[in-house]
Enzyme design. Structure first.
Site, PDB file in Angstrom:
ATOM      1  N   TYR A  54      -6.020  -4.720   3.955  1.00  0.00           N
ATOM      2  CA  TYR A  54      -4.951  -5.721   3.960  1.00  0.00           C
ATOM      3  C   TYR A  54      -5.502  -7.099   3.622  1.00  0.00           C
ATOM      4  O   TYR A  54      -4.951  -7.813   2.780  1.00  0.00           O
ATOM      5  CB  TYR A  54      -4.290  -5.728   5.336  1.00  0.00           C
ATOM      6  CG  TYR A  54      -3.225  -6.782   5.529  1.00  0.00           C
ATOM      7  CD1 TYR A  54      -1.958  -6.632   4.968  1.00  0.00           C
ATOM      8  CD2 TYR A  54      -3.467  -7.919   6.307  1.00  0.00           C
ATOM      9  CE1 TYR A  54      -0.971  -7.592   5.165  1.00  0.00           C
ATOM     10  CE2 TYR A  54      -2.488  -8.874   6.503  1.00  0.00           C
ATOM     11  CZ  TYR A  54      -1.244  -8.710   5.933  1.00  0.00           C
ATOM     12  OH  TYR A  54      -0.275  -9.660   6.132  1.00  0.00           O
ATOM     13  N   LYS A  83      -4.557  -9.412   0.321  1.00  0.00           N
ATOM     14  CA  LYS A  83      -4.044 -10.773   0.426  1.00  0.00           C
ATOM     15  C   LYS A  83      -4.972 -11.768  -0.272  1.00  0.00           C
ATOM     16  O   LYS A  83      -4.517 -12.732  -0.892  1.00  0.00           O
ATOM     17  CB  LYS A  83      -3.859 -11.157   1.898  1.00  0.00           C
ATOM     18  CG  LYS A  83      -2.668 -10.479   2.560  1.00  0.00           C
ATOM     19  CD  LYS A  83      -1.350 -10.918   1.937  1.00  0.00           C
ATOM     20  CE  LYS A  83      -0.150 -10.406   2.681  1.00  0.00           C
ATOM     21  NZ  LYS A  83       1.133 -10.839   2.068  1.00  0.00           N
TER      22      LYS A  83
END
Length: 328
Positions: free
Chosen positions: A151, A155
């Site tokens: 994740y 990002k």
């Protein structure tokens, strides 16, 4: 003013829409149209007399971003993402939504600008998960990106793309690295950080909550109120102040889990505190241990971003906004 919110059915997306409807304007310009996008069709906001288009789409599917951008919205809030815990467990899904979906949105904006000049403001919600060990005591904006989760990696790539597309003039982007948003209303989700909200939200309504980490875990939080404020400020600020450093860590409240529980006790009493059940979860412990803890958000503060100053203030905001000022 035409506003597109991608991820509009999520908690922050709904609250952002409600706030914009109440305000009736963004940056001094009347809002006349909303385009609301999510994997389920967002509801039309109550009290808004203008045009509303609601889309139920998966942003990672080919040819889905183009129609959303064809209406040439003035401001685009990109909030859609697979959350941290789910992105870590489902590698393919995380990259498909968080990276491929983001790239397709950016590309649709670029291609729309080929037809005729088009230069919208794009606000991208990033995460403090972009940072990785070894951590300093306080993380500055200049701290290097070595994310320890998929994740965080997704990002981080999204931030780089935002900066490059802005540099090339395809849009005017601002990336905001959100601390953990707490207390989140509604039901628990698959975010690894979800327990930070669960241990406050459930006990305040008389329900049991599971605490998967130790009381000494330190984290940075901001309320949903603050998250909406961050987004609106990012959409209206003078981006000339950013230069090409387009991504900012947002301010928040640093607190241990123990300090969270003390705020729960002050507001909900011993009865609420006893509803927190300790049940260690090794996956959550491992993920959380790879997160930075304390931030010096000096640059964001200087640019006008604001958050709460204590965790008790965060809990009281939840009680006011979600529980009608009352606890169980």
């Amino acid at each position: 003013m035409h506003i597109l919110i991608i991820g509009a059915a999520g908690m922050v997306g709904r609250k952002l829409t409600e706030k914009l409807v109440r305000d009736g304007a963004l940056g001094g310009k009347p809002i006349t149209e909303f385009s609301l996008v999510d994997v389920v069709a967002p509801e039309k906001p109550a009290g808004f007399a203008g045009k509303v288009t609601s889309w139920a789409v998966d942003i990672s599917f080919p040819n889905t971003a183009g129609p959303m951008i064809a209406g040439r919205p003035d401001v685009i809030f990109h909030l859609a993402a697979i959350v941290s815990g789910e992105a870590e467990v489902d590698f393919d899904k995380g990259y498909r939504i968080n990276l491929d979906g983001t790239r397709q949105i950016y590309e649709a904006i670029r291609q729309e600008g080929v037809k005729a000049p088009y230069h919208p403001r794009v606000v991208f919600t990033s995460s403090i998960a972009v940072y990785g060990a070894p951590f300093h005591e306080f993380i500055e904006d200049e701290f290097f990106h070595t994310p320890l989760t998929s994740y965080g990696t997704q990002k981080s790539i999204g931030e780089l793309l935002l900066t490059d597309y802005s540099r090339k003039g395809f849009f005017d982007g601002v990336g905001i690295r959100l601390p953990t948003i707490c207390v989140r209303p509604g039901k628990p989700n698959k975010a690894a950080s979800g327990f930070f909200s669960n241990i406050i939200r459930e006990p305040l309504v008389g329900m049991e909550a599971v605490l998967p980490v130790g009381d000494d875990v330190v984290h940075t939080h901001a309320s949903p109120r603050s998250a909406v404020g961050f987004l609106i400020h990012a959409a209206t600020m003078d981006t000339a102040q950013l230069g090409w450093r387009r991504n900012l860590s947002m301010p928040g409240v640093v607190a241990t889990v123990g300090e969270q529980l003390e705020a729960l006790r002050k507001i909900g009493g011993e009865k609420a505190l006893k509803l927190v059940r300790r049940e260690p979860d090794e996956l959550i412990i491992r993920i959380v241990s790879g997160w930075s803890q304390r931030f010096n958000a000096k640059r964001a503060a200087e640019l006008g971003f604001r958050a709460e100053t204590s965790f008790e203030e965060i809990v009281r905001a939840h009680v006011e906004d979600e529980l009608g000022g009352k606890v169980a």
